[in-house]
Design a protein around this motif. Structure first.
Motif, PDB file in Angstrom:
ATOM      1  N   PRO A 182      44.448  62.812  24.234  1.00 64.21           N
ATOM      2  CA  PRO A 182      45.244  63.527  23.226  1.00 64.21           C
ATOM      3  C   PRO A 182      44.524  63.577  21.889  1.00 64.21           C
ATOM      4  O   PRO A 182      43.525  62.887  21.673  1.00 64.21           O
ATOM      5  CB  PRO A 182      46.537  62.711  23.156  1.00 64.21           C
ATOM      6  N   ALA A 183      45.057  64.387  20.983  1.00 65.32           N
ATOM      7  CA  ALA A 183      44.402  64.590  19.689  1.00 65.32           C
ATOM      8  C   ALA A 183      44.424  63.341  18.819  1.00 65.32           C
ATOM      9  O   ALA A 183      43.609  63.217  17.895  1.00 65.32           O
ATOM     10  CB  ALA A 183      45.054  65.756  18.952  1.00 65.32           C
ATOM     11  N   ALA A 184      45.337  62.428  19.077  1.00 70.05           N
ATOM     12  CA  ALA A 184      45.398  61.166  18.332  1.00 70.05           C
ATOM     13  C   ALA A 184      45.964  60.092  19.245  1.00 70.05           C
ATOM     14  O   ALA A 184      46.677  60.390  20.213  1.00 70.05           O
ATOM     15  CB  ALA A 184      46.258  61.311  17.077  1.00 70.05           C
ATOM     16  N   LEU A 185      45.652  58.828  18.935  1.00 66.74           N
ATOM     17  CA  LEU A 185      46.041  57.708  19.792  1.00 66.74           C
ATOM     18  C   LEU A 185      46.782  56.662  18.976  1.00 66.74           C
ATOM     19  O   LEU A 185      46.457  56.414  17.812  1.00 66.74           O
ATOM     20  CB  LEU A 185      44.803  57.063  20.420  1.00 66.74           C
TER      21      LEU A 185
ATOM     22  N   ARG B 191      38.697  60.184  18.186  1.00 70.40           N
ATOM     23  CA  ARG B 191      40.070  60.585  17.933  1.00 70.40           C
ATOM     24  C   ARG B 191      40.659  59.677  16.855  1.00 70.40           C
ATOM     25  O   ARG B 191      40.355  58.476  16.814  1.00 70.40           O
ATOM     26  CB  ARG B 191      40.939  60.445  19.191  1.00 70.40           C
TER      27      ARG B 191
ATOM     28  N   THR C  83      42.933  57.015  15.480  1.00 70.23           N
ATOM     29  CA  THR C  83      43.486  55.943  16.313  1.00 70.23           C
ATOM     30  C   THR C  83      44.228  54.922  15.461  1.00 70.23           C
ATOM     31  O   THR C  83      43.714  54.473  14.433  1.00 70.23           O
ATOM     32  CB  THR C  83      42.368  55.227  17.088  1.00 70.23           C
TER      33      THR C  83
ATOM     34  N   ARG D  60      54.128  57.281  17.817  1.00 71.95           N
ATOM     35  CA  ARG D  60      53.003  57.749  18.636  1.00 71.95           C
ATOM     36  C   ARG D  60      53.115  59.242  18.914  1.00 71.95           C
ATOM     37  O   ARG D  60      52.150  59.997  18.732  1.00 71.95           O
ATOM     38  CB  ARG D  60      52.987  56.981  19.956  1.00 71.95           C
ATOM     39  N   ASP D  61      54.317  59.698  19.327  1.00 72.15           N
ATOM     40  CA  ASP D  61      54.494  61.111  19.663  1.00 72.15           C
ATOM     41  C   ASP D  61      54.331  61.992  18.428  1.00 72.15           C
ATOM     42  O   ASP D  61      53.729  63.069  18.502  1.00 72.15           O
ATOM     43  CB  ASP D  61      55.872  61.333  20.290  1.00 72.15           C
TER      44      ASP D  61
ATOM     45  N   GLN E 271      50.656  62.336  17.357  1.00 75.62           N
ATOM     46  CA  GLN E 271      49.950  63.297  18.209  1.00 75.62           C
ATOM     47  C   GLN E 271      50.300  64.727  17.837  1.00 75.62           C
ATOM     48  O   GLN E 271      49.429  65.612  17.805  1.00 75.62           O
ATOM     49  CB  GLN E 271      50.278  63.020  19.675  1.00 75.62           C
ATOM     50  N   ARG E 272      51.582  64.997  17.517  1.00 77.99           N
ATOM     51  CA  ARG E 272      51.969  66.360  17.125  1.00 77.99           C
ATOM     52  C   ARG E 272      51.286  66.773  15.820  1.00 77.99           C
ATOM     53  O   ARG E 272      50.800  67.894  15.688  1.00 77.99           O
ATOM     54  CB  ARG E 272      53.489  66.444  16.984  1.00 77.99           C
TER      55      ARG E 272
ATOM     56  N   ALA F  28      48.504  65.612  14.613  1.00 79.09           N
ATOM     57  CA  ALA F  28      47.072  65.778  14.860  1.00 79.09           C
ATOM     58  C   ALA F  28      46.783  67.080  15.599  1.00 79.09           C
ATOM     59  O   ALA F  28      45.824  67.787  15.275  1.00 79.09           O
ATOM     60  CB  ALA F  28      46.540  64.589  15.650  1.00 79.09           C
ATOM     61  N   GLU F  29      47.591  67.422  16.586  1.00 82.95           N
ATOM     62  CA  GLU F  29      47.375  68.667  17.327  1.00 82.95           C
ATOM     63  C   GLU F  29      47.477  69.879  16.416  1.00 82.95           C
ATOM     64  O   GLU F  29      46.726  70.850  16.569  1.00 82.95           O
ATOM     65  CB  GLU F  29      48.396  68.775  18.464  1.00 82.95           C
TER      66      GLU F  29
END
Length: 366
Positions: free
Chosen positions: A153-156, A181, A183, A244-245, A248-249, A251-252
């Motif tokens: 994913p775009a971020a961790l 990524r 992190t 976390r979710d 990722q959003r 970062a995407e």
């Protein structure tokens, strides 16, 4: 310097009698490199002068003791010694024990006390390395189970109840370097809250990302702070999945796909006449760091032999420009093809009193 100038203006002393503060340049050099200060013209001059003093034996007792504890020769001191040997030993105390140990080691004028503190810092740093290694291995196992097979994913963001708060930043940095990524790694603090430390990649402002997450989810972040490349935050354990979710959003939406591919700038092939101990020593003696990167070379080489050493590193035999060279790729376990476009730096490998030029691989082209 500013304090001395103000005291001089107030008449505390004349210019001819003012205190000499060049004796502090070793501390200036250490602080600049260990805190990843940008090596602009002024900072690079200060670090160079600090190194010059250290190489001639003029340094604080604590710095001399830290060189001895790290088994480094101050007569051959480099900026890398500050970043990879002295700095981590000072920082380890703040991560696992008492920050004041490192401060006292740098401040004391008592050589015997400095040596005792340096030995203590060295022992704490060994404990920190062991802990970091275990956490990193656990984190990599978690990633293998969580990540899709094709593309991470775009971020961790990772959390495990056994992670230690003192080394989450180091582990986040290692994972960021490996996967390219942004992190975050979290550990449970003594108050029961999760304390996270994050590291980013160029093009993604980590502190601004946290600010956006906080605005979208009021109350999610108990506190946060940092800057573009490194940031930290505190959250409730029950909020981890949401964090976390949302990371990722963000970062995407905020990272251009091209930025997720690791890019390494190089200086092209190294001239054959520079594969000498003298040339490498000259490169090592220069001051490198943020804003003044160390040279990295690249070219296609033939891989003649390869084997794992220390279970985590790839020992190589390479044909470079027609000459067989020893090489190593730290942290790499996957085998290389027979021919490869490698990015590398050169270092001196000393064994039984003999110096050999070694190729240290930094990356491989597609």
């Amino acid at each position: 310097l500013a304090l001395r100038a103000e005291l001089r203006r107030r008449g505390a002393f004349e210019a001819a009698q003012q205190p000499r503060i060049d004796a502090l340049l070793d501390l200036v050099a250490l602080g600049t490199i260990a805190d990843v200060g940008r090596l602009d013209d002024n900072n690079r001059r200060l670090v160079s002068l600090g190194l010059k003093r250290i190489r001639t034996g003029r340094m604080q007792p604590g710095i001399s003791a830290l060189f001895a504890a790290a088994n480094r020769d101050p007569a051959k001191a480099t900026s890398q010694d500050f970043g990879f040997a002295l700095g981590p030993r000072i920082n380890a105390a703040g991560r696992l024990a008492e920050m004041g140990l490192g401060i006292e080691c740098l401040l004391t004028d008592d050589a015997a006390r400095a040596q005792a503190l340096a030995r203590q810092l060295d022992a704490i740093n060994r404990e920190r390395r062991d802990m970091e290694s275990g956490m990193r291995e656990q984190a990599e196992l978690m990633l293998e189970a969580l990540m899709p097979k094709d593309e991470p994913p775009a971020a961790l963001a990772l959390f495990d109840p056994d992670f230690h708060e003192g080394v989450v930043g180091i582990v986040a940095s290692r994972l960021k370097d490996r996967l390219h990524r942004p992190t975050f790694v979290f550990a449970r603090g003594q108050d029961g809250l999760l304390k996270g430390s994050g590291r980013s990649i160029p093009g993604f402002h980590l502190r601004d990302a946290l600010d956006l997450i906080g605005k979208r989810h009021p109350g999610l972040l108990v506190r946060f702070g940092g800057h573009a490349m490194a940031a930290g935050c505190t959250i409730a354990a029950s909020s981890f999945d949401t964090f976390r979710d949302e990371l990722q959003r963000v970062a995407e939406a905020g990272i251009e796909p091209a930025l997720l591919a690791r890019q390494l700038s190089t200086d092209g092939p190294l001239a054959p006449e520079c594969f000498t101990a003298e040339a490498v020593a000259q490169m090592d003696a220069a001051v490198w760091g943020p804003g003044f990167d160390a040279p990295v070379f690249s070219e296609e080489v033939e891989v003649l032999g390869q084997r794992l050493v220390g279970e985590r590193h790839l020992k190589l035999s390479l044909r470079v420009q027609g000459t067989v060279r020893d090489g190593i790729w730290f942290g790499r376990t996957e085998p290389l093809p027979d021919r490869a476009q490698l990015a590398y730096r050169v270092s001196l490998d000393e064994f039984q009193g003999r110096q050999r030029v070694q190729v240290v691989v930094e990356g491989m082209g597609d």
